[in-house]
Design a protein around this motif. Structure first.
Motif, PDB file in Angstrom:
ATOM      1  N   GLN A  57       0.891  -1.169   0.000  1.00 58.26           N
ATOM      2  CA  GLN A  57       0.000   0.000   0.000  1.00 58.26           C
ATOM      3  C   GLN A  57       0.920   1.207   0.000  1.00 58.26           C
ATOM      4  O   GLN A  57       1.458   1.592   1.025  1.00 58.26           O
ATOM      5  N   ARG A 110      -7.258   2.124  -4.673  1.00 57.67           N
ATOM      6  CA  ARG A 110      -6.131   1.201  -4.777  1.00 57.67           C
ATOM      7  C   ARG A 110      -5.017   1.822  -5.590  1.00 57.67           C
ATOM      8  O   ARG A 110      -5.229   2.743  -6.364  1.00 57.67           O
ATOM      9  N   PHE A 114      -4.488   5.534  -4.164  1.00 55.27           N
ATOM     10  CA  PHE A 114      -4.238   5.471  -2.725  1.00 55.27           C
ATOM     11  C   PHE A 114      -3.073   6.396  -2.396  1.00 55.27           C
ATOM     12  O   PHE A 114      -3.134   7.187  -1.455  1.00 55.27           O
ATOM     13  N   GLU A 196      -4.870  -8.873  -3.595  1.00 58.88           N
ATOM     14  CA  GLU A 196      -5.804  -8.701  -2.487  1.00 58.88           C
ATOM     15  C   GLU A 196      -7.054  -9.559  -2.655  1.00 58.88           C
ATOM     16  O   GLU A 196      -7.568 -10.111  -1.686  1.00 58.88           O
ATOM     17  N   LYS A 210      -4.970  -4.410   6.844  1.00 58.14           N
ATOM     18  CA  LYS A 210      -4.375  -3.146   6.406  1.00 58.14           C
ATOM     19  C   LYS A 210      -4.503  -2.099   7.492  1.00 58.14           C
ATOM     20  O   LYS A 210      -3.571  -1.352   7.789  1.00 58.14           O
TER      21      LYS A 210
ATOM     22  N   ASP C  93       1.818  -2.029  -9.533  1.00 58.98           N
ATOM     23  CA  ASP C  93       1.695  -0.608  -9.203  1.00 58.98           C
ATOM     24  C   ASP C  93       3.010   0.056  -8.879  1.00 58.98           C
ATOM     25  O   ASP C  93       3.272   1.184  -9.297  1.00 58.98           O
TER      26      ASP C  93
END
Lengths: 335, 247, 289
Positions: A57, A110, A114, A196, A210, C93
């Motif tokens: 994250q 996401r 995020f 996830e 999380k 990402d």
């Protein structure tokens, strides 16, 4: 890996001894300052790594917690006279509590979005504290009263004392990471970071995990904030909630190795060493040179070895030590 | 034997597309049911609805006597439903063992217990030799085995397998069929989505046929194969034929 | 009171037009190439400097320099996609975020070293001119910027709807696998999308010069605004980005007028947080998850 483990313990012991003895051997104030910076930012990186490296994250707003920690302990110290040792813990708690609503909002997005929402959060805090004249000194910030040598108020004449505190914080961060990494939570974090949806399909309550790891990360980051204020005797919103702190928190892990125990440490050593070298060669004549070099390093790492330099080092080590065994441990976790 | 799963009037739209319409079927405990239908029939969507990845617009899903619509995927898994994904979703950075242990942690958070249970599941699917291989280095077929092992590690009562046989050669299909048979012997209820007829015939007692999101037929393999609607759905109207006497 | 409100709304809309150019660029790249370009603001900044140097050394009006900044940045965009972005597609990402993020840092700091932090301005004959719509004061430079920004957005819209490349881009955005099956070369489409996106950023930069000073960090504000607008307008949705940008311009303007000079940013962030809380997939999206 067994060979690695027992020699690993040896290396760790050696490292510990070296680190403990270092400030007694290298007494230059300049050098100790660099060591402290490395230790502190490694610690912040380790804290970030829990949520950003393992669970992927990618927060770019950890400065929010750094600043909350810094301001909490400072306010308690100046307004109420409470020792920063306690203030540090209080700051951690404040950060933990703040991470709950922030996480609840930001985890709805996401990936890059995020990240953006975390940037926004840190910015909001900075803007708020720039406005809070009444209880937080607004834009000018404040210095903390210099009490000379006052260990109970986290102030020391000997720079080495700060070194040991920073070292202690890093040790705590590494210990926590180590425990988590090797527990069910560590597996769950990596699973969430990898996929996830798949994790949820096998029973992982991603939201809760999380949330919990974010709280721990926020707590630790806040401790660093308190330390920093005590070290530089000053606080203001620009310093406390500075975007560069958020950047470096993430950067050191990415360069060194996300989701690994030592990654942030390696990354910090590399980046700070580069920074120190640049400073001594070029002085401050080139305003943007440090960040330029950082960004080039980051780009090089991303393009060449996205998992970070630790995996490179591990491979090199493996090749030297265990020749013939080419298959190195790229996997983060081995059952 | 009671009902493991009762699906009633399940419906889901995505924008203008009715992915699943008024779907109802039930699965008895320890039964193996196949969900078949042409591409786009709504099979995977049904799985997603049952396992909590999408919320149905209407309808109910009751698993082992408990209504599970509205529950999150992890709660549904805890309740005993595990699934595999059509395209395998391994945790690439982890080894096979670590992947499966992650599943095992649902039932017991202790490392040694999870490791032991994981090893059992890995052995069951035949991946023991690759225990320490990073999941991202596995072949597609092994990744599917891993999916199954990981799902098994959560100790499900009902297993939903999404096209686990796709792309396998005949020998591999036989292996997979044997695996499904073993699972059934252990008492698991199984719903498989499949295209491979041979496998379906071998494992399924009961078949539910979907087309354009609706159930068009249901019954034993023999009944379904002879069903004109099913033939029409798969092969088009030209293939519908009149059964000769004695056929 | 009404006049004040009207003035505030006008101010907001005018600057919102610029935000729109930047956010459309971001949402376009996100929709087609599926990455978030953290460096978008820096390309605005580059557009600003291009116009600054053309104006200062050649006397070319910033609006005319659009003819230079846009093509230059289009090519830069295509090169960017080809050499850098292509390498991190499909890697997840982290590499994507940090690549463009590193690029952003790099460009900002190269600019800092090359141009110093000093503000550079361009003064045109219309920089200080305004006309009056009743009681409302409309600066000409901003109005022209707004009109051209809307024009460019309109051209882009037509491009997406009618041309083959535009349709290919929309296909790639909505159904990449199908697009590939239909023979659309993804890399070419991505390159064009990136090129167009950066060209819009460059245009924003040029349009800003008559009334906004250039500096290495100038792009930062715009990219933050753009991101919020993209989220608010639903990721990948060009119309949404446009409308959201105008809304945010107005919101910022309201904040500046009624709360305080630097509260504009807080207002905007509050909008982001509210969006996240109640409608995370944006105005055009279907709600959570």
């Amino acid at each position: 890996m067994r060979v690695l483990r027992s020699s690993g313990a040896l290396w760790l012991g050696l490292l510990t001894v070296v680190l403990l003895v270092l400030p007694l051997v290298v007494t230059s104030r300049f050098a100790i300052d660099i060591f402290i910076r490395v230790l502190l930012f490694a610690f912040i990186g380790v804290a970030w790594n829990l949520i950003g490296g393992y669970a992927k994250q990618l927060s770019l707003g950890h400065a929010a917690y750094f600043g909350l920690g810094a301001y909490t302990s400072t306010i308690l110290q100046i307004d109420v006279g409470i020792s920063p040792w306690i203030g540090m813990l209080a700051g951690g708690v404040v950060a933990m509590l703040a991470s709950l609503p922030i996480g609840a909002l930001c985890f709805r997005l996401r990936g890059p979005y995020f990240a953006i929402s975390t940037i926004a959060t840190a910015q909001v805090f900075m803007l708020l504290f720039l406005k809070f004249r009444d209880f937080a000194w607004g834009a000018e910030g404040t210095t903390i009263p210099n009490l000379g040598n006052a260990p109970l108020m986290m102030q020391f004449e000997a720079k080495a004392a700060y070194y040991y505190i920073a070292l202690g914080l890093l040790a705590i961060g590494l210990a926590i990471t180590y425990r988590i990494e090797r527990s069910w939570m560590g597996y769950y974090l990596v699973a969430i970071g990898e996929d996830e949806d798949a994790a949820e399909a096998i029973g992982v309550n991603a939201m809760r995990i999380k949330r919990d790891i974010y709280m721990i990360s926020a707590f630790l980051t806040a401790l660093a904030g308190t330390f920093y204020v005590q070290y530089i005797y000053f606080i203001d919103p620009q310093t406390a909630f500075n975007f560069n702190i958020s950047v470096e928190a993430a950067l050191v892990s990415i360069v060194g190795g996300v989701g690994t125990l030592w990654g942030p440490v390696i990354g910090t050593v590399l980046l700070e060493a580069t920074s120190a070298l640049l400073q001594s060669w070029l002085g401050s004549s080139f305003g943007g040179i440090q960040l330029t070099v950082y960004s080039l390093i980051l780009m090089a790492v991303i393009l060449w070895r996205p998992t970070g330099l630790l995996s490179v080092l591990a491979e090199v080590y493996a090749r030297i030590v265990r020749r013939g065994s080419a298959q190195t441990k790229k996997a983060v976790l081995d059952g | 034997m009671g009902d493991a799963l009762v699906v009633r009037n399940l419906s889901k739209r995505f924008g203008g597309l009715r992915a699943v319409q008024d779907l109802s079927f039930s699965v008895k405990e320890n039964e193996t049911v196949a969900l078949i239908g042409p591409n786009g029939a709504g099979k995977t969507t049904s799985f997603n609805l049952i396992t909590g990845f999408h919320r149905p617009d209407e309808g109910s899903v009751s698993a082992f006597g408990r209504e599970i619509v509205g529950l999150k995927p992890y709660d549904i898994c805890a309740h005993g439903l595990a699934r595999t994904f059509q395209v395998a979703k391994p945790f690439g950075a982890m080894t096979v063992l670590a992947n499966v242990m992650t599943g095992a942690f649902l039932r017991d958070k202790k490392l040694e217990v999870a490791r032991a249970r994981a090893r059992e599941a890995i052995e069951f699917v035949g991946l023991s030799a690759k225990e320490h291989t990073p999941a991202r280095d596995l072949t597609t077929i092994d990744q599917r085995r891993l999916e199954m092992a990981r799902a098994l590690a959560t100790e499900p009562r009902l297993l939903l397998l999404d096209e686990v046989m796709a792309g396998l050669n005949p020998a591999e299909i036989d292996q997979a069929v044997a695996l499904v048979g073993k699972l059934s012997k252990r008492g698991l209820t199984i719903i498989i989505v499949e295209h491979v007829m041979r496998a379906i015939m071998a494992v399924a007692r009961h078949i539910v046929v979907l087309d354009h999101g609706q159930k068009i037929a249901e019954g034993s393999p023999k009944e379904v194969v002879a069903n004109q609607d099913v033939v029409r759905a798969y092969l088009g109207p030209g293939y519908v034929h009149v059964a000769a006497p004695g056929e | 009171m009404l006049e004040v409100l009207a003035q505030v709304v006008v101010n907001g809309l005018l600057i919102g037009g610029i935000y729109a150019l930047v956010s459309i660029g971001v949402t376009l790249i996100f929709g087609v190439v599926k990455i978030v370009n953290f460096a978008q603001g820096e390309f605005v900044m580059i557009g600003m400097y291009i116009s600054f140097f053309l104006a200062t050394y050649f006397g070319i009006d910033p609006l005319v320099s659009l003819a230079v900044s846009m093509p230059v940045l289009f090519i830069v965009g295509m090169l960017l996609q080809h050499f850098l972005i292509r390498r991190v597609l499909g890697l997840g990402d982290m590499p994507q975020i940090f690549l463009t993020f590193a690029l952003s840092l790099l460009l900002m700091n190269l600019a800092l070293m090359a141009f110093t932090a000093n503000y550079r301005t361009v003064h045109t004959w219309y920089s200080d001119e305004a006309f009056h719509l009743g009681e409302i004061y409309v600066p000409i430079a901003k109005l022209v910027a707004f009109v051209l920004a809307m024009a460019l957005s309109g051209i882009l819209w037509v491009f997406l709807q009618t041309t083959d490349m535009g349709k290919a881009m929309r296909a790639a955005a909505q159904k990449p696998e199908v697009a590939m099956l239909m023979g659309i070369n993804p890399n070419r489409v991505f390159a064009v999308a990136t090129g167009v996106s950066l060209a819009l950023a460059g245009a924003a930069g040029s349009l800003l010069m008559p009334f906004y000073p250039a500096s290495p960090m100038a792009g930062q504000v715009f990219v933050l605004m753009a991101f919020v607008a993209v989220v608010l307008g639903t990721l990948g949705n060009v119309k949404g980005a446009l409308i959201a940008s105008l809304m945010m311009g107005v919101a910022e303007s309201l904040g500046i007028q009624f709360v305080g000079a630097d509260s504009g940013l807080i207002v905007v962030f509050l909008m982001l947080l509210l969006t996240l809380a109640f409608r995370p997939s944006g105005l055009a999206g279907g709600g959570a998850r």
